[in-house]
Design an enzyme around this catalytic site. Sequence first.
Site, PDB file in Angstrom:
ATOM      1  CG  HIS A 166     -50.698  32.640  -3.284  1.00 24.88           C
ATOM      2  ND1 HIS A 166     -52.041  32.860  -3.215  1.00 24.88           N
ATOM      3  CD2 HIS A 166     -50.174  33.727  -3.912  1.00 24.88           C
ATOM      4  CE1 HIS A 166     -52.307  34.029  -3.788  1.00 24.88           C
ATOM      5  NE2 HIS A 166     -51.202  34.563  -4.214  1.00 24.88           N
TER       6      HIS A 166
ATOM      7  CG  ASP B 250     -41.152  50.495  30.379  1.00 21.83           C
ATOM      8  OD1 ASP B 250     -41.284  49.439  29.710  1.00 21.83           O
ATOM      9  OD2 ASP B 250     -42.105  51.005  31.003  1.00 21.83           O
TER      10      ASP B 250
ATOM     11  CE1 TYR C 151     -53.126  38.487  -6.409  1.00 24.18           C
ATOM     12  CE2 TYR C 151     -53.378  37.293  -4.345  1.00 24.18           C
ATOM     13  CZ  TYR C 151     -52.688  37.530  -5.518  1.00 24.18           C
ATOM     14  OH  TYR C 151     -51.544  36.812  -5.799  1.00 24.18           O
TER      15      TYR C 151
HETATM   16  P1  FAD Z   1     -37.159  35.846  -3.854  1.00 20.05           P
HETATM   17  O1  FAD Z   1     -37.716  36.625  -4.932  1.00 20.05           O
HETATM   18  O2  FAD Z   1     -37.578  34.420  -3.749  1.00 20.05           O
HETATM   19  O3  FAD Z   1     -35.597  35.953  -3.961  1.00 20.05           O
HETATM   20  C1  FAD Z   1     -34.717  35.123  -3.256  1.00 20.05           C
HETATM   21  C2  FAD Z   1     -33.597  34.774  -4.182  1.00 20.05           C
HETATM   22  O4  FAD Z   1     -32.601  34.105  -3.453  1.00 20.05           O
HETATM   23  C3  FAD Z   1     -34.026  33.847  -5.281  1.00 20.05           C
HETATM   24  O5  FAD Z   1     -33.850  34.465  -6.515  1.00 20.05           O
HETATM   25  C4  FAD Z   1     -33.163  32.631  -5.100  1.00 20.05           C
HETATM   26  O6  FAD Z   1     -32.755  32.028  -6.303  1.00 20.05           O
HETATM   27  C5  FAD Z   1     -31.997  33.180  -4.323  1.00 20.05           C
HETATM   28  N1  FAD Z   1     -31.338  32.166  -3.516  1.00 20.05           N
HETATM   29  C6  FAD Z   1     -31.910  31.330  -2.613  1.00 20.05           C
HETATM   30  N2  FAD Z   1     -31.000  30.496  -2.088  1.00 20.05           N
HETATM   31  C7  FAD Z   1     -29.820  30.811  -2.687  1.00 20.05           C
HETATM   32  C8  FAD Z   1     -28.509  30.293  -2.571  1.00 20.05           C
HETATM   33  N3  FAD Z   1     -28.220  29.268  -1.738  1.00 20.05           N
HETATM   34  N4  FAD Z   1     -27.538  30.845  -3.306  1.00 20.05           N
HETATM   35  C9  FAD Z   1     -27.798  31.882  -4.151  1.00 20.05           C
HETATM   36  N5  FAD Z   1     -29.025  32.397  -4.306  1.00 20.05           N
HETATM   37  C10 FAD Z   1     -30.032  31.863  -3.576  1.00 20.05           C
HETATM   38  N6  FAD Z   1     -46.257  40.062  -2.844  1.00 20.05           N
HETATM   39  C11 FAD Z   1     -46.829  41.252  -2.949  1.00 20.05           C
HETATM   40  O7  FAD Z   1     -46.418  42.178  -2.275  1.00 20.05           O
HETATM   41  N7  FAD Z   1     -47.882  41.480  -3.786  1.00 20.05           N
HETATM   42  C12 FAD Z   1     -48.380  40.486  -4.559  1.00 20.05           C
HETATM   43  O8  FAD Z   1     -49.327  40.698  -5.310  1.00 20.05           O
HETATM   44  C13 FAD Z   1     -47.812  39.204  -4.451  1.00 20.05           C
HETATM   45  N8  FAD Z   1     -48.329  38.185  -5.139  1.00 20.05           N
HETATM   46  C14 FAD Z   1     -47.728  36.981  -5.110  1.00 20.05           C
HETATM   47  C15 FAD Z   1     -48.227  35.961  -5.897  1.00 20.05           C
HETATM   48  C16 FAD Z   1     -47.621  34.733  -5.916  1.00 20.05           C
HETATM   49  C17 FAD Z   1     -48.181  33.660  -6.762  1.00 20.05           C
HETATM   50  C18 FAD Z   1     -46.494  34.503  -5.072  1.00 20.05           C
HETATM   51  C19 FAD Z   1     -45.801  33.204  -5.066  1.00 20.05           C
HETATM   52  C20 FAD Z   1     -46.012  35.507  -4.254  1.00 20.05           C
HETATM   53  C21 FAD Z   1     -46.621  36.753  -4.266  1.00 20.05           C
HETATM   54  N9  FAD Z   1     -46.153  37.791  -3.463  1.00 20.05           N
HETATM   55  C22 FAD Z   1     -46.716  39.026  -3.577  1.00 20.05           C
HETATM   56  C23 FAD Z   1     -45.059  37.579  -2.498  1.00 20.05           C
HETATM   57  C24 FAD Z   1     -43.743  38.061  -3.087  1.00 20.05           C
HETATM   58  O9  FAD Z   1     -43.587  37.553  -4.344  1.00 20.05           O
HETATM   59  C25 FAD Z   1     -42.573  37.645  -2.229  1.00 20.05           C
HETATM   60  O10 FAD Z   1     -42.833  37.891  -0.883  1.00 20.05           O
HETATM   61  C26 FAD Z   1     -41.314  38.400  -2.609  1.00 20.05           C
HETATM   62  O11 FAD Z   1     -41.115  38.340  -3.993  1.00 20.05           O
HETATM   63  C27 FAD Z   1     -40.109  37.850  -1.899  1.00 20.05           C
HETATM   64  O12 FAD Z   1     -38.963  38.485  -2.368  1.00 20.05           O
HETATM   65  P2  FAD Z   1     -37.532  37.998  -1.921  1.00 20.05           P
HETATM   66  O13 FAD Z   1     -36.538  38.851  -2.599  1.00 20.05           O
HETATM   67  O14 FAD Z   1     -37.490  37.889  -0.465  1.00 20.05           O
HETATM   68  O15 FAD Z   1     -37.447  36.483  -2.403  1.00 20.05           O
HETATM   69  N1  THG Z   2     -43.303  44.812  36.925  1.00 19.87           N
HETATM   70  C1  THG Z   2     -41.982  44.601  36.919  1.00 19.87           C
HETATM   71  N2  THG Z   2     -41.233  44.914  35.868  1.00 19.87           N
HETATM   72  C2  THG Z   2     -41.794  45.445  34.767  1.00 19.87           C
HETATM   73  C3  THG Z   2     -43.160  45.717  34.721  1.00 19.87           C
HETATM   74  C4  THG Z   2     -43.933  45.365  35.843  1.00 19.87           C
HETATM   75  N3  THG Z   2     -41.018  45.712  33.694  1.00 19.87           N
HETATM   76  C5  THG Z   2     -41.643  46.011  32.428  1.00 19.87           C
HETATM   77  C6  THG Z   2     -42.834  46.897  32.625  1.00 19.87           C
HETATM   78  N4  THG Z   2     -43.716  46.309  33.605  1.00 19.87           N
HETATM   79  C7  THG Z   2     -42.323  48.227  33.102  1.00 19.87           C
HETATM   80  N5  THG Z   2     -43.374  49.194  33.258  1.00 19.87           N
HETATM   81  C8  THG Z   2     -43.630  49.854  34.429  1.00 19.87           C
HETATM   82  C9  THG Z   2     -44.297  51.045  34.355  1.00 19.87           C
HETATM   83  C10 THG Z   2     -44.511  51.796  35.506  1.00 19.87           C
HETATM   84  C11 THG Z   2     -44.091  51.330  36.730  1.00 19.87           C
HETATM   85  C12 THG Z   2     -43.479  50.094  36.805  1.00 19.87           C
HETATM   86  C13 THG Z   2     -43.226  49.352  35.635  1.00 19.87           C
HETATM   87  C14 THG Z   2     -44.272  52.145  37.954  1.00 19.87           C
HETATM   88  N6  THG Z   2     -44.056  53.457  37.847  1.00 19.87           N
HETATM   89  C15 THG Z   2     -44.216  54.381  38.958  1.00 19.87           C
HETATM   90  C16 THG Z   2     -44.647  55.752  38.434  1.00 19.87           C
HETATM   91  O1  THG Z   2     -44.445  56.017  37.254  1.00 19.87           O
HETATM   92  O2  THG Z   2     -45.192  56.494  39.219  1.00 19.87           O
HETATM   93  C17 THG Z   2     -42.977  54.542  39.794  1.00 19.87           C
HETATM   94  C18 THG Z   2     -41.815  55.129  39.084  1.00 19.87           C
HETATM   95  C19 THG Z   2     -40.679  55.491  40.011  1.00 19.87           C
HETATM   96  O3  THG Z   2     -40.861  55.580  41.215  1.00 19.87           O
HETATM   97  O4  THG Z   2     -39.581  55.728  39.461  1.00 19.87           O
HETATM   98  O5  THG Z   2     -44.562  51.625  38.992  1.00 19.87           O
HETATM   99  O6  THG Z   2     -45.167  45.514  35.864  1.00 19.87           O
HETATM  100  N7  THG Z   2     -41.406  44.046  37.981  1.00 19.87           N
END
Ligand code: FAD
Ligand code: THG
Length: 811
Positions: A229, A545, A260
């Site tokens: 980027h 659920d 930005y």
């Molecule tokens: P990193 O900082 O990459 O850290 C990972 C570390 O792991 C590294 O230091 C690496 O050396 C180490 N490592 C990897 N493999 C090994 C290994 N095998 N052994 C030992 N060490 C290892 N984010 C924002 O929120 N705001 C911003 O404005 C923003 N701007 C950005 C602009 C740019 C140009 C870029 C590139 C990124 C930007 N980001 C921004 C994103 C942000 O920088 C990253 O998402 C964030 O820094 C990731 O952090 P991290 O700790 O996961 O990774």
């Molecule tokens: N069908 C089946 N499984 C499911 C869902 C489904 N699992 C995930 C999700 N959907 C679960 N959600 C619900 C929510 C409500 C009901 C069923 C699944 C339901 N409730 C009745 C009531 O609240 O009146 C009966 C409850 C009871 O008698 O205890 O029917 O869509 N297979």
Amino acid sequence: MSSTSPARPRVVVIGAGIVGCSLADELTARGWTDVTVLEQGPLPAPGGSTSHAPGLVFRTNPSRTLTAFAAYTVEKFSALEADGQSCFHPVGGLELATTEERLADLRRRAGYAASWGVDGEVVPPSRCKELWPLLDGTKVLGGFHTPGDGLARAVLACRAQTARAQARGARFLERHTVTGIERARGRVTGVVTDRGTFPADHVVSAAGFWGPVVGRMAGVDVPLLPLAHQYVRTGPLPELAGATAEASRPILRFQDRDLYVREHTDRLGIGSYAHRPLPVDPFTVPAYDEAPVMPSSYPFTPEDFAPAWKDCAWLLPALAKARVREGFNGVFSFTPDGMPLLGESRALRGFWLAEAVWVTHAAGAARAVAEWMTDGRPALDVHECDLTRFEDAQRSPAYVRDRGAQQFIEVYDVIHPLQPPERPRPLRVSPFHARQRELGAYFLEGGGWERPHWYEANAPLAEGLELPRRDAWSARHWSPVAAAEARATRERVALYDMTPLRRLEVTGPGALAFLQRMTTNDLARKPGTVTYTLLLDETGGIRSDLTVARLAEDRFQIGANSRADEDWLLRHAPDGVHVRDITSGTCCVGVWGPLARELVQPLAPDDFSHRAFGYFRARETYIGHVPVTAMRLSYVGELGWELYTGADLGLRLWDTLWEAGRKLGAVAAGRSAFNSLRLEKGYRAWGHDMTDEHTPYEAGLGFAVRLDKGDFVGREALCRAGAPRRRLTALLLDDPADVVLGKEPVSLDGTTAGYVTSAAYGCALGRCVAYAWLPPLAAGTAVHVEYFGRALPATVADEPLFDPEMSRIRC
Ligand code: FAD
Ligand code: THG
């Protein structure tokens, strides 16, 4: 925490970027002080993404979890310092709109901000200009100003947290390259580096975009794509001459052009997502000493930046006389859905991921992982970040590449909550797909599945239907035909494709005891019964659920929600109990409506009468030539059955039902009608309406808890729970013409008191139904739901809104 971990486990964190450093701080603060951070580069700026991140922190996000992560980053870094400098610089944030569509989107974002507790306001162009004098005020239509956003000083924050963690006993070892992960009996035991082996009970990969490399050492998929980027700095601008502060104006977003901007004293820094995706293979990234600048910094490609520069100069005329002084292509991680990857691998216990995290979310994500490791779960709901969330079909390198690149392209786009990914489609289709296409299905996507939202073939049914006109946003991915399908379901009968409903099979001699222990309702009933029940965690939070059908003494079929359900059950299953996801090989049609029995009975050899086939009963039978498992339950609140069979017989099942349904006026109906009907009936959707942050009593699901059945996971916590301080509350919008979609703030007496979880127009009610988390309120209480800046009046309603006597289902 796993029972095999010692009281003070040895933790190795791989990577000392912002995530690794934050995690070491959070773990040691919780008393896990035996922490070793291994970093391949030199400290404190080892050359990963953090080393050059400009540090913009915009907290507002459609995801409540990401917003909470960011809010914690701001809070934490504001209170941290190194060299007498704060790790956070609260200059505020300003997102600009130069199009009407964007301006509307900013209003929507202001709604998210209010829902999640971020202070912000949509401001006119004059205020934008005041906040940022370099702007050409004639170009903007408005902005979203968030005074609490600002700049994280990422490397400083690494140093400050390193110092704190070290003071509590943590070690940070630079120039240690991890080359292998040691394991025994499904658990990590140590980490191998070029300078020796480190024994460990827990290993966290915080390796940033090297995640897939470390993941391969552990045999764990890390579905992220590193992409470059562009970021540039201008030369000094005369307009900023004399500036002494690092920055004094809000950080800017110009999302209409994927840009930005921030200040660097008398210069500007500009980041661009406007260029083509530039993927980087993490396996070929140069080592620190071999990299021209640092491993995460690739040579600048000016041709990719040229259009961005023009766009920036259009907005900020001072740039016309300036030029790019320095630039680079910086690498960081993109996942298929843009969310982080957090959690412990089930295949390799004690091996954790904390990957694909922005600086913005780093402190919050690190806290969540630290809580997860030390307490067994994060305080916040993190299901959107759970590493288990991807389906098998979403883990291929091709998928990760395609979707990762698309996330980059769309990073600043206005995205509708229902908008499906463009590629790869279609990925998963049910056996009825060909028929659905013939009926003119409007497909959206979920979990890789093509899901019909309505069928154009039903358009004639919508003619003459009196429906309120929708605004452009809520009309997107919606059609009046959906309302006609909902009505046809209430009046006649409809076929719903339930194939994507996740199905698990649990078998073995200990299956009943296991499920009794894992869920809240009493499942000790005879074969042929179905039970609605909840999966809780130890704190009483709702993990899911489920419907559990006891098909034989030792064989259960579960209707589940996310992949995490299978993961959770597999983690807890004793020897001899088998848990298997059978979704892919099977399919399901829901046949629902007052005529459902008339449709199904003539096709079946068994008696489908109410007496012989009661509500929440299951049996194995036949529909014509097709062997099916029939379950009498209905998420849409009408008489009917879910009919399951093998994928190979699915088309035959559909055709048989379709043919029989003709004379009854049966229709195929889609997700849009489905969602509207379930909300009228008050059935909750896990992940939207409730998560593990909520107890059954708060969510209105106390009826599914049997405290007297014996012990189960979460029981003790529920016994201790006091009266709920918040409730999942049903609202009806007062004006039949108003609709909302979900996540909107709800205000009580002018103050934000909660947020909408899901909402839909209810045809039977003639109003929009919205469920919201609110303090306990009496039915009849007046509230407002904010939608694009408008306060829509709504009223707290008694539940369920539709058919409280259950007369339509129990007949
Ligand atoms: P990193 O900082 O990459 O850290 C990972 C570390 O792991 C590294 O230091 C690496 O050396 C180490 N490592 C990897 N493999 C090994 C290994 N095998 N052994 C030992 N060490 C290892 N984010 C924002 O929120 N705001 C911003 O404005 C923003 N701007 C950005 C602009 C740019 C140009 C870029 C590139 C990124 C930007 N980001 C921004 C994103 C942000 O920088 C990253 O998402 C964030 O820094 C990731 O952090 P991290 O700790 O996961 O990774
Ligand atoms: N069908 C089946 N499984 C499911 C869902 C489904 N699992 C995930 C999700 N959907 C679960 N959600 C619900 C929510 C409500 C009901 C069923 C699944 C339901 N409730 C009745 C009531 O609240 O009146 C009966 C409850 C009871 O008698 O205890 O029917 O869509 N297979």
